[in-house]
Structure formats: C-alpha cells, structure tokens
Motif scaffolding. Structure first.
Motif, PDB file in Angstrom:
ATOM      1  N   ALA A   1      -0.751 -12.098  -0.694  1.00 11.08           N
ATOM      2  CA  ALA A   1      -0.267 -10.956   0.087  1.00 11.08           C
ATOM      3  C   ALA A   1      -1.441 -10.224   0.731  1.00 11.08           C
ATOM      4  O   ALA A   1      -1.458  -9.989   1.936  1.00 11.08           O
ATOM      5  N   ILE A   2      -2.423  -9.842  -0.076  1.00 10.54           N
ATOM      6  CA  ILE A   2      -3.632  -9.089   0.309  1.00 10.54           C
ATOM      7  C   ILE A   2      -3.345  -7.905   1.243  1.00 10.54           C
ATOM      8  O   ILE A   2      -4.258  -7.406   1.908  1.00 10.54           O
ATOM      9  N   ASN A   3      -2.112  -7.508   1.310  1.00 12.07           N
ATOM     10  CA  ASN A   3      -1.687  -6.426   2.197  1.00 12.07           C
ATOM     11  C   ASN A   3      -0.344  -5.915   1.680  1.00 12.07           C
ATOM     12  O   ASN A   3       0.665  -6.619   1.804  1.00 12.07           O
ATOM     13  N   PRO A   4      -0.309  -4.710   1.104  1.00  9.62           N
ATOM     14  CA  PRO A   4       0.946  -4.217   0.511  1.00  9.62           C
ATOM     15  C   PRO A   4       2.133  -4.193   1.468  1.00  9.62           C
ATOM     16  O   PRO A   4       3.244  -4.572   1.084  1.00  9.62           O
ATOM     17  N   VAL A   5       1.933  -3.761   2.712  1.00 10.15           N
ATOM     18  CA  VAL A   5       3.082  -3.649   3.616  1.00 10.15           C
ATOM     19  C   VAL A   5       3.505  -4.993   4.184  1.00 10.15           C
ATOM     20  O   VAL A   5       4.664  -5.164   4.560  1.00 10.15           O
ATOM     21  N   ARG A   6       2.581  -5.957   4.243  1.00 13.74           N
ATOM     22  CA  ARG A   6       2.967  -7.298   4.690  1.00 13.74           C
ATOM     23  C   ARG A   6       4.001  -7.880   3.739  1.00 13.74           C
ATOM     24  O   ARG A   6       4.820  -8.704   4.125  1.00 13.74           O
ATOM     25  N   ASP A   7       3.972  -7.442   2.480  1.00 12.36           N
ATOM     26  CA  ASP A   7       4.923  -7.933   1.491  1.00 12.36           C
ATOM     27  C   ASP A   7       6.104  -6.986   1.323  1.00 12.36           C
ATOM     28  O   ASP A   7       7.257  -7.407   1.342  1.00 12.36           O
ATOM     29  N   LEU A   8       5.819  -5.690   1.174  1.00 12.55           N
ATOM     30  CA  LEU A   8       6.877  -4.719   0.885  1.00 12.55           C
ATOM     31  C   LEU A   8       7.828  -4.550   2.062  1.00 12.55           C
ATOM     32  O   LEU A   8       9.058  -4.533   1.878  1.00 12.55           O
ATOM     33  N   GLY A   9       7.298  -4.425   3.286  1.00 10.63           N
ATOM     34  CA  GLY A   9       8.168  -4.229   4.447  1.00 10.63           C
ATOM     35  C   GLY A   9       9.160  -5.369   4.632  1.00 10.63           C
ATOM     36  O   GLY A   9      10.377  -5.154   4.683  1.00 10.63           O
ATOM     37  N   PRO A  10       8.688  -6.622   4.719  1.00 11.70           N
ATOM     38  CA  PRO A  10       9.625  -7.736   4.844  1.00 11.70           C
ATOM     39  C   PRO A  10      10.538  -7.910   3.626  1.00 11.70           C
ATOM     40  O   PRO A  10      11.672  -8.367   3.776  1.00 11.70           O
ATOM     41  N   ARG A  11      10.074  -7.533   2.445  1.00 15.48           N
ATOM     42  CA  ARG A  11      10.938  -7.634   1.261  1.00 15.48           C
ATOM     43  C   ARG A  11      12.131  -6.683   1.395  1.00 15.48           C
ATOM     44  O   ARG A  11      13.267  -7.035   1.047  1.00 15.48           O
ATOM     45  N   ILE A  12      11.864  -5.486   1.903  1.00 16.31           N
ATOM     46  CA  ILE A  12      12.953  -4.535   2.144  1.00 16.31           C
ATOM     47  C   ILE A  12      13.923  -5.101   3.178  1.00 16.31           C
ATOM     48  O   ILE A  12      15.150  -5.020   3.025  1.00 16.31           O
ATOM     49  N   VAL A  13      13.371  -5.686   4.248  1.00 18.39           N
ATOM     50  CA  VAL A  13      14.216  -6.267   5.295  1.00 18.39           C
ATOM     51  C   VAL A  13      15.051  -7.412   4.731  1.00 18.39           C
ATOM     52  O   VAL A  13      16.247  -7.525   5.025  1.00 18.39           O
TER      53      VAL A  13
END
Length: 254
Positions: free
Chosen positions: A202-214
């Motif tokens: 991931a190395i990027n919290p929003v690269r993972d969290l944002g798409p996970r929410i979507v």
C-alpha cells in the motif's frame, strides 16, 4: 500557498494516481480486459507511472499525494502542521474519486468477472473476488508481520524522498520537482518489485482506504467483503514508516 490551492492540486493529483494505479490492477485482474493476466511486473510499473503522472499534476502543492509523505515532510519541518489536515483530507477525497473512475472505466469487465460461476461461489468471501483492484491484502495473513512489511516499505519510500533534494517554491511550498517525481516513481517501482510480494505494498494510507470505502459502497454483484479487519495495517503501517524515516533523517542530517 492557500488551502484552496493545496486542496485542488492534491485532489486532482491523487485522483489520477488512484485512477491509473487502480486501473492497471483492473486491467491485469479482470476478465475481458486486453491486459488480463499481464502479471506483477505490469502492476509494479503501472503504479510507478501512476505516481509519476499524479506528481506532475500536483507539482504546485509539492505533490504529496500520500498522507505518509505529508507526515514525513511535516516531521522534517518542510510542511506546516496546520496544513497537514488539508493535505490528508484532499488526498483521501482524490483517492475516492479515482476509485470511482476505475469502476466506470472497467464497468463491463467488473460485470463479466463478477458474474462468472467462481465469483458467485465467492460472493461471501472476505476479501471479495475483485478486492485487488481496490485495496491490498496479504498473501499470508500475519497482521504484525504484514504491519512491519508496510512500515519497512514506506520507510524506504519516505527516506528516498527526503534525501533526494526537494524543491522549495517562492511561496515556501516544499515538494518534488520534475526530476524528483521521476526518481520517486522509480523508487515505487522498485518497492513493488522487491517488497510488494507479501502485502501488495500500500505504502499510502489513502490509496488503500479510499478505494476500500468505494468497494464497500459500490453496487458490484458478488463483490464479497471489504476486509475491514485488515484495513488498519495499510493505514497505520505507512504512517509509522513515514514517522520512522523522518525521525532517522532528522537525526542523521537534520
């Protein structure tokens, strides 16, 4: 730089980052895609080019595109702490939009993949059958080791950014210049090839969290679960890795 300028730059840059990065994952993993089965090397280079493109778009704000980068620069002293919430909020919004765009572009491929008999059989799986397009998950589920992997991979990324020589604009904004964006993109490719195997880097919290929410919200048939029990790892791990890298930087060169 004003908050509105940071917001616009980081939203657009992170949106394109996730669109292209999630897009290569969709291209490789979804059936009826021309790139189906292209493999890990294609994904690693696709994410590297995604970082490069997003960074060029977001140059005016320093091209953070990643809360781990924002945190590292704040600890180093190059980003004002008062700007950190604006950066991180903008990055999350951009990631959400980017993930939605991936769904739109690959809508037909999602439908083809998720209506296959094996997808129907996995409809209650957690993570679901197309999770890799949206978020990361480990090949071997050992949360502490998975966490350490994300810490170490992000440590490499942030230390590489902090030591390469950042550009300071007239208004005081510090971030990647044109050459820095290219170097960072190559570092991301290297991390993907060398350290991405265990967790998907991931190395990027929003690269993972944002798409996970979507993924959790989209009306995808037979999509399965969004694996929220693992979601803390690709958020906390990169932030911890960034803090460690910035701390080492300050001790060694600060």
């Amino acid at each position: 730089m004003s908050s509105s300028d940071i917001f616009t730059s980081e939203v657009l840059g992170t949106m394109v980052l996730v669109l292209l990065g999630g897009g290569v994952c969709a291209a490789v993993n979804l059936k009826r895609s021309k790139a189906f089965g292209a493999g890990w090397v294609a994904i690693a280079f696709g994410w590297g080019f995604a970082v490069l493109t997003g960074a060029y778009i977001a140059q005016s704000s320093g091209a953070h595109l990643n809360p781990a980068v924002t945190l590292g620069l704040a600890i180093k002293g190059d980003t004002k702490w008062s700007d950190v919430p604006v950066y991180m909020g903008s990055e999350l919004l951009g990631a959400l939009i980017g993930a939605i765009l991936v769904w739109i572009v690959y809508y037909s491929q999602f439908q083809a993949t998720l209506r296959e008999p094996e997808a129907v059989e996995q409809k209650n799986a957690n993570p679901g059958p197309v999770h890799g397009v949206f978020f990361t998950s480990p090949e071997v589920r050992k949360p502490f080791l998975n966490f350490l992997t994300e810490v170490i991979a992000t440590f490499v990324l942030i230390l590489a950014i902090l030591t390469q020589g950042l550009v300071k604009d007239a208004d005081g904004t510090v971030g990647l210049g044109k050459l820095g964006a290219l170097i960072t993109a190559l570092v991301v490719v290297g991390i993907g090839l060398s350290l991405g195997g265990p967790t998907g880097y991931a190395i990027n919290p929003v690269r993972d969290l944002g798409p996970r929410i979507v993924h959790a919200l989209l009306p995808l048939p037979n999509k399965g679960g969004s694996d929220w029990t693992y979601a803390w790892v690709p958020v906390v791990g990169p932030l911890a890795g960034a803090a460690a890298a910035a701390g080492i930087y300050n001790l060694a060169w600060g």
